[in-house]
Design a protein around this motif. Structure first.
Motif, mmCIF file in Angstrom:
data_model
loop_
_atom_site.group_PDB
_atom_site.id
_atom_site.type_symbol
_atom_site.label_atom_id
_atom_site.label_comp_id
_atom_site.label_asym_id
_atom_site.label_seq_id
_atom_site.Cartn_x
_atom_site.Cartn_y
_atom_site.Cartn_z
ATOM 1 N N LYS B 46 0.835 -1.215 0.000
ATOM 2 C CA LYS B 46 0.000 0.000 0.000
ATOM 3 C C LYS B 46 0.865 1.259 0.000
ATOM 4 O O LYS B 46 0.584 2.214 -0.724
ATOM 5 C CB LYS B 46 -0.923 0.011 1.224
ATOM 6 C CG LYS B 46 -2.054 -0.999 1.136
ATOM 7 C CD LYS B 46 -2.870 -0.993 2.423
ATOM 8 C CE LYS B 46 -3.897 -2.112 2.411
ATOM 9 N NZ LYS B 46 -4.583 -2.219 3.733
ATOM 10 N N TYR B 173 -8.045 0.172 -4.117
ATOM 11 C CA TYR B 173 -9.458 0.171 -3.723
ATOM 12 C C TYR B 173 -9.946 -1.265 -3.499
ATOM 13 O O TYR B 173 -10.584 -1.575 -2.487
ATOM 14 C CB TYR B 173 -10.282 0.877 -4.809
ATOM 15 C CG TYR B 173 -11.760 0.907 -4.516
ATOM 16 C CD1 TYR B 173 -12.281 1.810 -3.577
ATOM 17 C CD2 TYR B 173 -12.638 0.037 -5.162
ATOM 18 C CE1 TYR B 173 -13.638 1.834 -3.293
ATOM 19 C CE2 TYR B 173 -14.002 0.057 -4.885
ATOM 20 C CZ TYR B 173 -14.495 0.957 -3.941
ATOM 21 O OH TYR B 173 -15.834 0.974 -3.662
ATOM 22 N N VAL B 174 -9.587 -2.143 -4.420
ATOM 23 C CA VAL B 174 -9.988 -3.553 -4.296
ATOM 24 C C VAL B 174 -9.379 -4.162 -3.030
ATOM 25 O O VAL B 174 -10.046 -4.900 -2.293
ATOM 26 C CB VAL B 174 -9.557 -4.353 -5.558
ATOM 27 C CG1 VAL B 174 -9.696 -5.858 -5.332
ATOM 28 C CG2 VAL B 174 -10.371 -3.913 -6.763
ATOM 29 N N MET B 175 -8.104 -3.817 -2.760
ATOM 30 C CA MET B 175 -7.452 -4.346 -1.559
ATOM 31 C C MET B 175 -8.181 -3.881 -0.296
ATOM 32 O O MET B 175 -8.384 -4.663 0.637
ATOM 33 C CB MET B 175 -5.973 -3.918 -1.522
ATOM 34 C CG MET B 175 -5.105 -4.747 -2.466
ATOM 35 S SD MET B 175 -3.491 -4.018 -2.793
ATOM 36 C CE MET B 175 -2.870 -3.923 -1.162
ATOM 37 N N GLU B 176 -8.592 -2.617 -0.269
ATOM 38 C CA GLU B 176 -9.330 -2.108 0.900
ATOM 39 C C GLU B 176 -10.680 -2.801 1.034
ATOM 40 O O GLU B 176 -11.091 -3.172 2.130
ATOM 41 C CB GLU B 176 -9.534 -0.585 0.790
ATOM 42 C CG GLU B 176 -8.287 0.240 1.102
ATOM 43 C CD GLU B 176 -7.682 -0.058 2.471
ATOM 44 O OE1 GLU B 176 -8.437 -0.223 3.447
ATOM 45 O OE2 GLU B 176 -6.437 -0.131 2.549
ATOM 46 N N ARG B 177 -11.369 -2.960 -0.095
ATOM 47 C CA ARG B 177 -12.683 -3.620 -0.065
ATOM 48 C C ARG B 177 -12.569 -5.070 0.398
ATOM 49 O O ARG B 177 -13.432 -5.592 1.093
ATOM 50 C CB ARG B 177 -13.358 -3.565 -1.457
ATOM 51 C CG ARG B 177 -13.888 -2.203 -1.851
ATOM 52 C CD ARG B 177 -14.931 -1.663 -0.879
ATOM 53 N NE ARG B 177 -16.141 -2.474 -0.843
ATOM 54 C CZ ARG B 177 -17.254 -2.205 -1.531
ATOM 55 N NH1 ARG B 177 -17.318 -1.130 -2.300
ATOM 56 N NH2 ARG B 177 -18.312 -2.999 -1.446
ATOM 57 N N ALA B 178 -11.458 -5.699 -0.010
ATOM 58 C CA ALA B 178 -11.258 -7.100 0.370
ATOM 59 C C ALA B 178 -10.791 -7.205 1.837
ATOM 60 O O ALA B 178 -10.706 -8.306 2.383
ATOM 61 C CB ALA B 178 -10.231 -7.741 -0.555
ATOM 62 N N GLY B 179 -10.477 -6.057 2.406
ATOM 63 C CA GLY B 179 -10.115 -6.024 3.821
ATOM 64 C C GLY B 179 -8.704 -6.515 4.125
ATOM 65 O O GLY B 179 -8.427 -6.934 5.246
ATOM 66 N N VAL B 180 -7.805 -6.444 3.147
ATOM 67 C CA VAL B 180 -6.425 -6.849 3.442
ATOM 68 C C VAL B 180 -5.594 -5.645 3.878
ATOM 69 O O VAL B 180 -5.944 -4.528 3.630
ATOM 70 C CB VAL B 180 -5.724 -7.565 2.272
ATOM 71 C CG1 VAL B 180 -6.426 -8.869 1.977
ATOM 72 C CG2 VAL B 180 -5.610 -6.680 1.058
#
Lengths: 172, 180
Positions: B46, B173-180
């Motif tokens: 990140k 954004y996808v990483m945040e949505r996936a909660g990693v």
């Protein structure tokens, strides 16, 4: 001024901060952020110290001269900046064994030092071989869209993921 | 003479800011680095990706204005792929890289000071010693010079910078949505 004493900032605040910092290193000093050449310059300084100026200088140290330059000072600054940050937040700790290492591998200090030293040798050797590290290639080179840096950065992580998996998932 | 000293002082100031940010980001810690390589914690990725997006936008804008001139490093497959893999294996064993180890030293971590630092310096020296043997062989295999992605794709810089920035932001954004 709470933010100065916080232990951890959002990774995005830190990343955007490093990105903006790199604008200014280019604009003011005409230099990309990088670190690993400094360790080669240090090696050259020790080489000179132990073998004397009279010893035949290695060709590599004629290309990468053992002098204190902008990047050398940057690395010295990193030590100071991290010290100040960790003192402000109370996160400064004199510690031999990192906690993930301790809980998976054990609390034998000598073993941690041997593996750390071995890792350091590979890191020093590999960063000279690849002509850069996680800063010089991984951040400064990829943002310039350099092919050399994208290949290096991908291989840094490929090699790292492989070795971490081997150590933590296979051997242990 | 004066400007040379000034340049060194500026390097130190930039370094202090960089070290401060690295420590606040948590990447001066072995645990954060190794947990990234084990896919437990994505802090390192990140930070790197947000730095690259921010830096890239500014650098190409400033180059377009004629304020700076970028210097992409030249390389080869033999240099960057093999060197990168050796580096990566050391990265996982030590849990610091050449920049974050300086931060780890400032953070008080004794494994960095006693083992990692001498290791990196000795490893760099060993490469210097081996350099004459490697220089004209493996290091030149698959040489591509200072190639950049836009030149490789035969596109202008802006045509690459904008989609790449969107792609990286989407990935974050996808990483945040996936909660990693």
């Amino acid at each position: 001024m709470d933010w100065l004493t916080q232990v951890k900032w959002s990774p995005y605040t830190v990343g955007i901060g490093i990105g903006i910092l790199s604008w200014f290193t280019w604009l003011i000093s005409n230099e990309p952020i990088g670190c690993s050449t400094t360790f080669a310059r240090s090696a050259g300084m020790f080489d000179r110290l132990f073998r004397g100026r009279g010893a035949k200088e290695m060709p590599y140290f004629q290309e990468v001269k053992p002098v204190v330059d902008w990047q050398f000072m940057l690395v010295v600054g990193i030590i100071m900046g991290a010290f100040v940050s960790s003192m402000l937040s109370g996160d400064f700790t004199m510690q031999w064994i990192p906690s993930v290492w301790g809980s998976h591998i054990g609390d034998n200090i000598l073993f941690r030092l041997i593996i750390g030293f071995t890792g350091g040798i590979l890191l020093g050797f590999g960063s000279r071989w690849a002509d850069g590290c996680t800063s010089g290639h991984g951040i400064s080179g990829t943002m310039q869209l350099a092919a050399s840096s994208w290949i290096s950065a991908i291989c840094f992580f490929a090699g790292g993921i492989f070795m971490a998996w081997l150590l933590f998932r296979v051997i242990l | 003479m004066k400007s040379k000293a000034m340049k060194l002082i500026l390097g130190l100031i930039f370094g202090i800011i960089f070290g401060f940010l690295l420590q606040k980001g948590g990447v001066t810690k072995y645990d954060v680095i190794i947990n990234q390589l084990l896919f437990v914690d994505f802090t390192v990725v990140k930070i790197m990706l947000s730095a690259v997006v921010t830096g890239m936008a500014g650098l190409f804008a400033m180059q377009g204005l004629g304020w700076i001139r970028l210097r992409p490093k030249s390389g080869s497959w033999g240099r960057n792929a093999i060197g990168g893999l050796i580096f990566g294996m050391g990265f996982a064993l030590l849990g610091y890289c050449p920049g974050t180890i300086a931060g780890a030293m400032g953070n008080g971590y004794l494994d960095a000071i006693v083992a990692g630092l001498p290791g990196i310096i000795i490893g760099s020296w060993l490469f210097a010693a081996a350099y004459p043997l490697l220089k004209d062989g493996i290091l030149n295999k698959g040489y591509f010079g200072d190639l950049t992605i836009p030149r490789m794709l035969k596109l202008n810089n802006v045509t690459v910078v904008i989609p790449l920035a969107i792609l990286i932001i989407a990935l974050l954004y996808v990483m945040e949505r996936a909660g990693v």
